[in-house]
Design an enzyme around this catalytic site. Structure first.
Site, short mmCIF file in Angstrom:
data_model
loop_
_atom_site.label_atom_id
_atom_site.label_comp_id
_atom_site.label_asym_id
_atom_site.label_seq_id
_atom_site.Cartn_x
_atom_site.Cartn_y
_atom_site.Cartn_z
NE ARG A 26 -4.07 -1.89 0.17
CZ ARG A 26 -5.24 -1.63 0.74
NH1 ARG A 26 -5.48 -0.45 1.25
NH2 ARG A 26 -6.17 -2.54 0.80
NE ARG A 30 -4.87 2.92 2.08
CZ ARG A 30 -5.46 2.10 2.93
NH1 ARG A 30 -6.73 2.28 3.22
NH2 ARG A 30 -4.83 1.13 3.49
NE ARG A 39 -8.61 8.35 -6.47
CZ ARG A 39 -9.10 7.69 -5.42
NH1 ARG A 39 -8.33 6.90 -4.75
NH2 ARG A 39 -10.36 7.83 -5.07
CG ASP A 75 -8.67 -2.68 -4.74
OD1 ASP A 75 -8.11 -2.18 -3.76
OD2 ASP A 75 -9.56 -3.55 -4.64
CE1 TYR A 150 -13.50 -6.57 1.06
CE2 TYR A 150 -11.73 -7.85 0.07
CZ TYR A 150 -12.16 -6.90 0.97
OH TYR A 150 -11.26 -6.28 1.80
O1 CP3 Z 1 0.27 -1.21 -2.47
C1 CP3 Z 1 -0.34 -0.32 -3.10
O2 CP3 Z 1 -0.47 0.82 -2.67
C2 CP3 Z 1 -0.87 -0.67 -4.47
C3 CP3 Z 1 -2.25 -0.54 -4.63
C4 CP3 Z 1 -3.22 -1.43 -3.87
C5 CP3 Z 1 -4.51 -0.97 -3.52
N1 CP3 Z 1 -5.22 -2.02 -3.05
C6 CP3 Z 1 -4.99 0.40 -3.72
C7 CP3 Z 1 -6.12 0.89 -2.89
C8 CP3 Z 1 -3.13 -2.77 -3.51
C9 CP3 Z 1 -1.96 -3.73 -3.63
C10 CP3 Z 1 -4.41 -3.14 -3.00
C11 CP3 Z 1 -4.75 -4.50 -2.60
C12 CP3 Z 1 -5.96 -4.74 -1.81
N2 CP3 Z 1 -7.21 -4.16 -1.92
C13 CP3 Z 1 -6.05 -5.74 -0.81
C14 CP3 Z 1 -4.94 -6.66 -0.43
C15 CP3 Z 1 -3.90 -5.96 0.35
C16 CP3 Z 1 -4.25 -5.70 1.80
O3 CP3 Z 1 -4.13 -4.53 2.18
O4 CP3 Z 1 -4.60 -6.63 2.51
C17 CP3 Z 1 -7.35 -5.70 -0.28
C18 CP3 Z 1 -7.90 -6.56 0.82
C19 CP3 Z 1 -8.08 -4.70 -1.00
C20 CP3 Z 1 -9.50 -4.32 -0.85
C21 CP3 Z 1 -9.58 -2.90 -0.48
N3 CP3 Z 1 -9.52 -1.85 -1.39
C22 CP3 Z 1 -9.64 -2.32 0.82
C23 CP3 Z 1 -9.74 -3.09 2.11
C24 CP3 Z 1 -9.60 -0.93 0.66
C25 CP3 Z 1 -9.52 0.14 1.72
C26 CP3 Z 1 -10.80 0.81 2.02
C27 CP3 Z 1 -10.50 2.09 2.77
O5 CP3 Z 1 -10.69 3.16 2.16
O6 CP3 Z 1 -10.08 2.01 3.93
C28 CP3 Z 1 -9.54 -0.66 -0.72
C29 CP3 Z 1 -9.44 0.67 -1.37
C30 CP3 Z 1 -8.08 1.02 -1.84
N4 CP3 Z 1 -7.26 0.21 -2.57
C31 CP3 Z 1 -7.46 2.27 -1.69
C32 CP3 Z 1 -6.23 2.19 -2.36
C33 CP3 Z 1 -5.21 3.27 -2.54
C34 CP3 Z 1 -8.05 3.46 -0.98
C35 CP3 Z 1 -8.98 4.10 -1.93
C36 CP3 Z 1 -8.91 5.59 -1.86
O7 CP3 Z 1 -7.80 6.15 -1.87
O8 CP3 Z 1 -10.01 6.19 -1.86
#
Ligand code: CP3
Length: 343
Positions: A26, A30, A39, A75, A150
């Site tokens: 991640r 963020r 974003r 994602d 999910y």
């Molecule tokens: O490492 C990185 O930054 C690369 C990008 C990446 C994202 N998601 C971007 C993202 C990666 C590798 C993921 C994988 C992902 N997504 C996983 C596996 C990794 C882990 O953390 O366990 C999972 C379970 C998800 C599902 C998911 N997508 C979640 C739980 C969330 C967070 C929700 C929140 O806002 O708290 C997301 C959204 C997400 N994926 C964001 C990002 C940058 C946030 C979205 C935003 O910025 O509005």
């Protein structure tokens, strides 16, 4: 230094490069002000299909931190979105699925990915590989269990109750669903590698909700199918989950070259559990970086010392960067890891 002998790829292959490679799950987004600015006004999933945004966001942490690998900005639900599954990523919540998947009739929507479904994404990989030069790009996919959670729950879940209910009460449907998701995850990884990614990570973030016996029966064969489906591409395969202390050996045995470890198991103990022939990745507690620098570095040193027993060690956090993380703390951590002598 060439891409092929980058510290990250060396460590993935079980070698001990001059410095310990480091990247952060991640890292792309963020916690970075430049990410939040870019974003502004673009929904998460929309930005994942915008080639220019994917390239820029993937590069941001590489420029800022000098990490040893880039992780592709995307994602785990993107391949599902690409084949038309009705879902969204809700800020602060995560993936939300319009119609939770609990019946045979719903499996039809899980068709194979066509290269045309993901052109903006493979275009981004191609552009990134050029821009990154000798810094490896990690492609990724969600593992079948985590994606199924999910899909079946309809959104994030604390206990994965409905997922396990389906798994226990209708194993045939369960295996059919995971088989379809595994095929799609494998196709998504292959497309990224064929476009130029140097390694892949399979995220089974929520596998830690399972006992070892249930993991082995209901999940491992499908994760193994994903990892086996890209074996011929010859890139390192990283396999990671949270709370997976009891599963580490089995997750490695599913076909990983590198096993990702969360912060709950000391890394030298994780190395013993994983067994020979595989590298490890991890495992500083993501909350540790909120402490004073001396504390962060003392904990990082413990991880690096424990990592000496590994055939290859890639430094990472034990899970993703928390949104409130101070980017400067991560920058100092990267420098500390790079300067730490593990020879
Ligand atoms: O490492 C990185 O930054 C690369 C990008 C990446 C994202 N998601 C971007 C993202 C990666 C590798 C993921 C994988 C992902 N997504 C996983 C596996 C990794 C882990 O953390 O366990 C999972 C379970 C998800 C599902 C998911 N997508 C979640 C739980 C969330 C967070 C929700 C929140 O806002 O708290 C997301 C959204 C997400 N994926 C964001 C990002 C940058 C946030 C979205 C935003 O910025 O509005």
């Amino acid at each position: 230094m060439t891409l092929n002998d980058s510290a990250f790829l060396q460590a993935c292959r079980g070698q001990r490069p001059a410095h310990t490679p480091v990247w952060f799950m991640r890292q792309a987004g963020r916690s970075l002000p430049e990410y939040l600015a870019l974003r502004e006004g673009t929904a998460m999933l929309e930005s994942c299909f915008r080639t220019d945004m994917v390239v820029e966001i993937t590069m941001q942490p590489v420029r800022r931190y000098g990490v040893d690998a880039a992780i592709f900005f995307s994602d785990i639900v993107v391949p599902l979105k690409a084949i038309g599954v009705d879902l969204d990523i809700v800020p602060g919540t995560g993936p939300v699925v319009a119609e939770p998947v609990r019946s045979w009739a719903q499996l039809d929507q899980f068709r194979d990915i066509d290269a045309d479904d993901v052109t903006p994404i493979t275009d981004a990989v191609k552009a990134l590989v050029g821009e990154l030069g000798s810094t490896p790009l990690i492609g990724f996919a969600g593992a079948p269990f985590t994606l199924a959670s999910y899909l079946v729950e309809g959104g994030p879940s604390r206990d994965h109750r409905l997922t396990k209910q389906l798994m226990y009460s209708d194993p045939q449907l369960w295996h059919a669903l995971l088989g379809r998701i595994a095929a799609i995850a494998g196709q998504f990884l292959r497309l990224q590698v064929e476009a130029g990614a140097s390694a892949v990570q399979l995220f089974d973030s929520w596998a830690g909700a399972l006992s070892l016996a249930d993991y082995d029966t209901y999940v491992k064969p499908h994760s193994a199918a994903v990892l086996a489906s890209v074996a011929d591409l010859g890139v390192p395969r990283i396999h990671f989950g949270v709370g997976t202390g009891e599963l580490l050996h089995s997750m490695g045995d599913a076909g990983a070259d590198v096993v990702g470890v969360d912060w709950r198991v000391p890394l030298d103990e994780a190395v013993r559990r994983v067994g020979p022939g595989r590298a490890v990745q991890g495992n500083l507690d993501p909350t540790a970086v909120f402490a004073p620098t001396e504390f962060v570095h003392a904990r990082a040193a413990e991880v690096l010392e424990a990592g000496r027993s590994a055939e290859g060690h890639i430094f990472n956090l034990g899970h993703g960067v928390l949104p409130a993380t101070d980017p400067d703390a991560l920058a100092r951590l990267v420098d500390f890891v790079h300067e730490y002598d593990v020879s």
